[in-house]
Design a protein around this motif. Structure first.
Motif, PDB file in Angstrom:
ATOM      1  N   CYS A  58       0.824  -1.206   0.000  1.00  0.00           N
ATOM      2  CA  CYS A  58       0.000   0.000   0.000  1.00  0.00           C
ATOM      3  C   CYS A  58       0.866   1.266   0.000  1.00  0.00           C
ATOM      4  O   CYS A  58       0.523   2.249  -0.669  1.00  0.00           O
ATOM      5  CB  CYS A  58      -0.940   0.008   1.197  1.00  0.00           C
ATOM      6  N   ALA A  59       1.964   1.246   0.718  1.00  0.00           N
ATOM      7  CA  ALA A  59       2.842   2.414   0.775  1.00  0.00           C
ATOM      8  C   ALA A  59       3.649   2.592  -0.502  1.00  0.00           C
ATOM      9  O   ALA A  59       3.723   3.695  -1.059  1.00  0.00           O
ATOM     10  CB  ALA A  59       3.786   2.300   1.976  1.00  0.00           C
ATOM     11  N   LEU A  60       4.242   1.524  -0.982  1.00  0.00           N
ATOM     12  CA  LEU A  60       5.122   1.614  -2.148  1.00  0.00           C
ATOM     13  C   LEU A  60       4.370   1.788  -3.462  1.00  0.00           C
ATOM     14  O   LEU A  60       4.915   2.332  -4.424  1.00  0.00           O
ATOM     15  CB  LEU A  60       6.013   0.375  -2.223  1.00  0.00           C
ATOM     16  N   PHE A  61       3.128   1.322  -3.494  1.00  0.00           N
ATOM     17  CA  PHE A  61       2.342   1.383  -4.730  1.00  0.00           C
ATOM     18  C   PHE A  61       1.058   2.182  -4.545  1.00  0.00           C
ATOM     19  O   PHE A  61       0.063   1.926  -5.199  1.00  0.00           O
ATOM     20  CB  PHE A  61       2.048  -0.033  -5.243  1.00  0.00           C
ATOM     21  N   ARG A  62       1.096   3.168  -3.679  1.00  0.00           N
ATOM     22  CA  ARG A  62      -0.103   3.948  -3.389  1.00  0.00           C
ATOM     23  C   ARG A  62      -0.605   4.717  -4.595  1.00  0.00           C
ATOM     24  O   ARG A  62      -1.756   5.100  -4.654  1.00  0.00           O
ATOM     25  CB  ARG A  62       0.101   4.837  -2.173  1.00  0.00           C
ATOM     26  N   GLU A  63       0.261   4.940  -5.595  1.00  0.00           N
ATOM     27  CA  GLU A  63      -0.170   5.628  -6.817  1.00  0.00           C
ATOM     28  C   GLU A  63      -0.797   4.680  -7.831  1.00  0.00           C
ATOM     29  O   GLU A  63      -1.339   5.109  -8.845  1.00  0.00           O
ATOM     30  CB  GLU A  63       1.007   6.376  -7.461  1.00  0.00           C
ATOM     31  N   SER A  64      -0.757   3.389  -7.557  1.00  0.00           N
ATOM     32  CA  SER A  64      -1.322   2.381  -8.461  1.00  0.00           C
ATOM     33  C   SER A  64      -2.826   2.575  -8.605  1.00  0.00           C
ATOM     34  O   SER A  64      -3.561   2.690  -7.618  1.00  0.00           O
ATOM     35  CB  SER A  64      -1.047   0.979  -7.897  1.00  0.00           C
ATOM     36  N   TYR A  65      -3.290   2.579  -9.843  1.00  0.00           N
ATOM     37  CA  TYR A  65      -4.727   2.682 -10.092  1.00  0.00           C
ATOM     38  C   TYR A  65      -5.460   1.491  -9.485  1.00  0.00           C
ATOM     39  O   TYR A  65      -6.546   1.639  -8.922  1.00  0.00           O
ATOM     40  CB  TYR A  65      -5.012   2.778 -11.598  1.00  0.00           C
ATOM     41  N   VAL A  66      -4.877   0.315  -9.592  1.00  0.00           N
ATOM     42  CA  VAL A  66      -5.499  -0.901  -9.038  1.00  0.00           C
ATOM     43  C   VAL A  66      -5.699  -0.743  -7.533  1.00  0.00           C
ATOM     44  O   VAL A  66      -6.780  -1.019  -7.003  1.00  0.00           O
ATOM     45  CB  VAL A  66      -4.641  -2.154  -9.351  1.00  0.00           C
ATOM     46  N   ILE A  67      -4.669  -0.290  -6.847  1.00  0.00           N
ATOM     47  CA  ILE A  67      -4.753  -0.126  -5.386  1.00  0.00           C
ATOM     48  C   ILE A  67      -5.731   1.005  -5.033  1.00  0.00           C
ATOM     49  O   ILE A  67      -6.580   0.847  -4.160  1.00  0.00           O
ATOM     50  CB  ILE A  67      -3.355   0.138  -4.785  1.00  0.00           C
ATOM     51  N   GLN A  68      -5.601   2.143  -5.697  1.00  0.00           N
ATOM     52  CA  GLN A  68      -6.493   3.263  -5.377  1.00  0.00           C
ATOM     53  C   GLN A  68      -7.955   2.916  -5.617  1.00  0.00           C
ATOM     54  O   GLN A  68      -8.819   3.256  -4.811  1.00  0.00           O
ATOM     55  CB  GLN A  68      -6.102   4.504  -6.174  1.00  0.00           C
ATOM     56  N   SER A  69      -8.236   2.227  -6.703  1.00  0.00           N
ATOM     57  CA  SER A  69      -9.638   1.888  -6.979  1.00  0.00           C
ATOM     58  C   SER A  69     -10.153   0.806  -6.043  1.00  0.00           C
ATOM     59  O   SER A  69     -11.350   0.707  -5.804  1.00  0.00           O
ATOM     60  CB  SER A  69      -9.823   1.473  -8.440  1.00  0.00           C
ATOM     61  N   SER A  70      -9.262   0.028  -5.468  1.00  0.00           N
ATOM     62  CA  SER A  70      -9.671  -0.997  -4.502  1.00  0.00           C
ATOM     63  C   SER A  70     -10.034  -0.401  -3.148  1.00  0.00           C
ATOM     64  O   SER A  70     -10.810  -0.992  -2.398  1.00  0.00           O
ATOM     65  CB  SER A  70      -8.544  -2.020  -4.311  1.00  0.00           C
ATOM     66  N   PHE A  71      -9.447   0.769  -2.841  1.00  0.00           N
ATOM     67  CA  PHE A  71      -9.671   1.389  -1.538  1.00  0.00           C
ATOM     68  C   PHE A  71     -10.416   2.706  -1.615  1.00  0.00           C
ATOM     69  O   PHE A  71     -10.672   3.331  -0.594  1.00  0.00           O
ATOM     70  CB  PHE A  71      -8.340   1.590  -0.811  1.00  0.00           C
ATOM     71  N   GLY A  72     -10.754   3.149  -2.795  1.00  0.00           N
ATOM     72  CA  GLY A  72     -11.451   4.425  -2.911  1.00  0.00           C
ATOM     73  C   GLY A  72     -10.542   5.593  -2.616  1.00  0.00           C
ATOM     74  O   GLY A  72     -10.910   6.502  -1.884  1.00  0.00           O
ATOM     75  N   GLY A  73      -9.356   5.569  -3.170  1.00  0.00           N
ATOM     76  CA  GLY A  73      -8.394   6.652  -2.956  1.00  0.00           C
ATOM     77  C   GLY A  73      -7.142   6.130  -2.304  1.00  0.00           C
ATOM     78  O   GLY A  73      -6.713   5.000  -2.552  1.00  0.00           O
ATOM     79  N   ASP A  74      -6.559   6.941  -1.436  1.00  0.00           N
ATOM     80  CA  ASP A  74      -5.291   6.615  -0.791  1.00  0.00           C
ATOM     81  C   ASP A  74      -5.423   5.361   0.065  1.00  0.00           C
ATOM     82  O   ASP A  74      -6.157   5.352   1.052  1.00  0.00           O
ATOM     83  CB  ASP A  74      -4.839   7.793   0.064  1.00  0.00           C
ATOM     84  N   PRO A  75      -4.712   4.288  -0.287  1.00  0.00           N
ATOM     85  CA  PRO A  75      -4.832   3.052   0.486  1.00  0.00           C
ATOM     86  C   PRO A  75      -4.312   3.187   1.905  1.00  0.00           C
ATOM     87  O   PRO A  75      -4.790   2.502   2.811  1.00  0.00           O
ATOM     88  CB  PRO A  75      -3.990   2.051  -0.313  1.00  0.00           C
ATOM     89  N   LEU A  76      -3.356   4.080   2.111  1.00  0.00           N
ATOM     90  CA  LEU A  76      -2.807   4.228   3.459  1.00  0.00           C
ATOM     91  C   LEU A  76      -3.818   4.802   4.441  1.00  0.00           C
ATOM     92  O   LEU A  76      -3.744   4.545   5.633  1.00  0.00           O
ATOM     93  CB  LEU A  76      -1.533   5.072   3.426  1.00  0.00           C
TER      94      LEU A  76
END
Length: 152
Positions: A58-76
């Motif tokens: 989540c920290a290293l790939f927080r700019e990932s579209y996949v991660i952001q769309s999975s969490f509704g924005g900033d995963p952190l």
């Protein structure tokens, strides 16, 4: 959303993140501190990532579209909310929730919002600084009303 939910989301999306970023399994494993064998097991759904690996992803790939769309924005923000379980936060500037957030209440410059994907809550001040986050609606509403009463 709880810790297990976050682990499952990241574990299920790790291969998509790796592909999105253009990394081989060897490189991805090195970046997040896992063995390639463990990464392969996670990608195949045979095991789940550990909490530490999830936080690293989540920290290293927080700019990932996949991660952001999975969490509704900033995963952190979701990770921090779960890890700290409703504690007050040091004021942190946000974008104000224009994309992933719906407004629940607003009064005297305080806004209670709910994330449309992760479903967690946060309270922002008039300058869009995050004052409080929690996964529990009752806690969020109670803290919101406390802040509003103090402002009256």
């Amino acid at each position: 959303m709880n810790k297990q939910d976050i682990i499952e989301i990241v574990s299920d999306k790790i291969k998509l993140v790796r592909v999105e970023m253009g990394y081989t399994q060897d490189k991805m494993a090195e970046i997040i501190g896992l063995s390639k064998k463990t990464l392969v097991q996670i990608e195949k759904g045979r095991t789940r990532a550990g909490w530490t690996a999830v936080i690293a992803i989540c920290a290293l790939f927080r700019e990932s579209y996949v991660i952001q769309s999975s969490f509704g924005g900033d995963p952190l923000e979701a990770v921090e909310t779960v890890a700290r379980a409703g504690a007050d936060f040091k004021k942190e500037k946000t974008m104000g929730g224009k994309v992933w957030w719906k407004e629940v209440y607003s009064k005297y410059g305080f806004v209670l919002q709910q994330n449309m994907i992760s479903q967690h809550y946060r309270i922002l001040d008039e300058d869009n600084y995050r004052l409080y986050s929690t996964a529990d609606k009752q806690d969020a509403v109670q803290r919101y009303h406390e802040l509003v009463r103090e402002a009256e």
